[in-house]
Enzyme design. Sequence first.
Site, PDB file in Angstrom:
ATOM      1  N   GLY A 151       2.826  -1.060   4.274  1.00  0.00           N
ATOM      2  CA  GLY A 151       2.826   0.346   3.889  1.00  0.00           C
ATOM      3  C   GLY A 151       4.236   0.820   3.575  1.00  0.00           C
ATOM      4  N   GLY A 152       4.846   1.514   4.534  1.00  0.00           N
ATOM      5  CA  GLY A 152       6.147   2.166   4.327  1.00  0.00           C
ATOM      6  C   GLY A 152       7.196   1.277   3.665  1.00  0.00           C
ATOM      7  CB  SER A 186       5.538  -1.489  11.792  1.00  0.00           C
ATOM      8  OG  SER A 186       5.052  -0.181  12.033  1.00  0.00           O
ATOM      9  CD  GLU A 214      -2.804   5.682   6.676  1.00  0.00           C
ATOM     10  OE1 GLU A 214      -2.791   5.761   5.431  1.00  0.00           O
ATOM     11  OE2 GLU A 214      -1.867   5.197   7.340  1.00  0.00           O
ATOM     12  CD  GLU A 256      -3.386  -2.480   7.620  1.00  0.00           C
ATOM     13  OE1 GLU A 256      -2.270  -2.724   7.162  1.00  0.00           O
ATOM     14  OE2 GLU A 256      -4.009  -1.438   7.370  1.00  0.00           O
ATOM     15  CG  HIS A 274      -5.673   1.923   5.245  1.00  0.00           C
ATOM     16  ND1 HIS A 274      -5.220   2.893   6.096  1.00  0.00           N
ATOM     17  CD2 HIS A 274      -4.649   1.064   5.047  1.00  0.00           C
ATOM     18  CE1 HIS A 274      -3.955   2.630   6.396  1.00  0.00           C
ATOM     19  NE2 HIS A 274      -3.580   1.526   5.779  1.00  0.00           N
ATOM     20  N   GLY A 333       2.597   2.484  10.559  1.00  0.00           N
ATOM     21  CA  GLY A 333       3.513   3.600  10.334  1.00  0.00           C
ATOM     22  C   GLY A 333       4.238   4.057  11.583  1.00  0.00           C
ATOM     23  CG  ASN A 384      -1.667   1.275   1.410  1.00  0.00           C
ATOM     24  OD1 ASN A 384      -1.854   2.027   0.452  1.00  0.00           O
ATOM     25  ND2 ASN A 384      -2.111   1.551   2.627  1.00  0.00           N
ATOM     26  CD1 TRP A 385       3.666   1.110  -2.633  1.00  0.00           C
ATOM     27  CD2 TRP A 385       3.668   2.132  -4.621  1.00  0.00           C
ATOM     28  NE1 TRP A 385       4.469   0.378  -3.484  1.00  0.00           N
ATOM     29  CE2 TRP A 385       4.486   0.991  -4.701  1.00  0.00           C
ATOM     30  CE3 TRP A 385       3.517   2.932  -5.756  1.00  0.00           C
ATOM     31  CZ2 TRP A 385       5.158   0.630  -5.875  1.00  0.00           C
ATOM     32  CZ3 TRP A 385       4.178   2.579  -6.922  1.00  0.00           C
ATOM     33  CH2 TRP A 385       4.996   1.436  -6.980  1.00  0.00           C
ATOM     34  CE  LYS A 386       0.503   3.682   4.771  1.00  0.00           C
ATOM     35  NZ  LYS A 386       0.276   3.826   6.171  1.00  0.00           N
TER      36      LYS A 386
HETATM   37  C1  PEP Z   1      -0.592   0.226   5.874  1.00  0.00           C
HETATM   38  O1  PEP Z   1      -0.420   1.200   5.154  1.00  0.00           O
HETATM   39  O2  PEP Z   1      -1.628  -0.434   5.781  1.00  0.00           O
HETATM   40  C2  PEP Z   1       0.464  -0.126   6.826  1.00  0.00           C
HETATM   41  C3  PEP Z   1       0.330  -1.218   7.538  1.00  0.00           C
HETATM   42  O3  PEP Z   1       1.523   0.729   6.913  1.00  0.00           O
HETATM   43  P1  PEP Z   1       2.964   0.415   7.599  1.00  0.00           P
HETATM   44  O4  PEP Z   1       3.425  -0.908   7.028  1.00  0.00           O
HETATM   45  O5  PEP Z   1       3.830   1.559   7.177  1.00  0.00           O
HETATM   46  O6  PEP Z   1       2.745   0.334   9.069  1.00  0.00           O
END
Ligand code: PEP
Length: 256
Positions: free
Chosen positions: A239-240, A218, A102, A172, A100, A178, A10-12
């Site tokens: 994500g990141g 993470s 966010e 999640e 999600h 993040g 997930n590149w957000k």
């Molecule tokens: C996400 O964007 O769903 C996520 C889990 O981000 P991260 O891996 O950066 O915590």
Amino acid sequence: MTRTPLISGNWKMHHNHFEAIQTVQKLHYLVDKETTESVDVSIHPPFTDLRSIQTLIDADDLPFALGAQHCHWEDKGAFTGEVSPVFLAKLDVKYVIVGHSERRELFGETDEMVAAKVSAIQKHGMTPIVCVGETLDEREAGDTEDKVLGQIDTAVAGRAKAQIASLVIAYEPIWAIGTGKTATSDDAQTVCHSIRERIRHLTDAATADAVRIQYGGSVKAANIAELMAQPDIDGALVGGASLDPDEFAKIIAYQG
Ligand code: PEP
């Protein structure tokens, strides 16, 4: 039942379409063909990158599925700024992230909106990745299961078993997204197991065994193998760490 693992990036709101092309090309160079024969990989870039990545995947026959980060539940209409699931299907999008944290926390997406989006995504032949998870306050108050299983109940209510079986659920914990904090693999397994048990209770054993459950929060190369060793964790929503092709390639190759 063997469930094919699904690792999703997930590149957000990161990587413009030029950066996206470079990232996917580099990722392809770094990931072995044998790895993608046993692991499904989806990439969820920003909307403005979708057409570029679709063209790249198609032209070079890359072993990656195209994903989107959300969509509207209506096919068309006066919804300025929104994106129709019909348009995503036309771009060969396979997976759409729904709910999600966010989107829920920053843009007011409710469980009911999530359910409407799940219906729309399935109607157009795509697979929803339904995100569920608790805040730190909810966790500390001992409310993790109530929150997560309540989100599951609304997302699956009224659906046929076959529709439920084809869902991807992403557990999640919001406090782990993040932040660099990851749920321990035992804690993640406990919640993922409860999700599967809830689906079993609402449907039957075959349906619950078919659902793929991802962990997200993470995830990185250093912790993916331990998470994936858990019996109810079938993949990761990353994500990141998915923005960096070197790190994401190592995550995809978690089997060694
Ligand atoms: C996400 O964007 O769903 C996520 C889990 O981000 P991260 O891996 O950066 O915590």
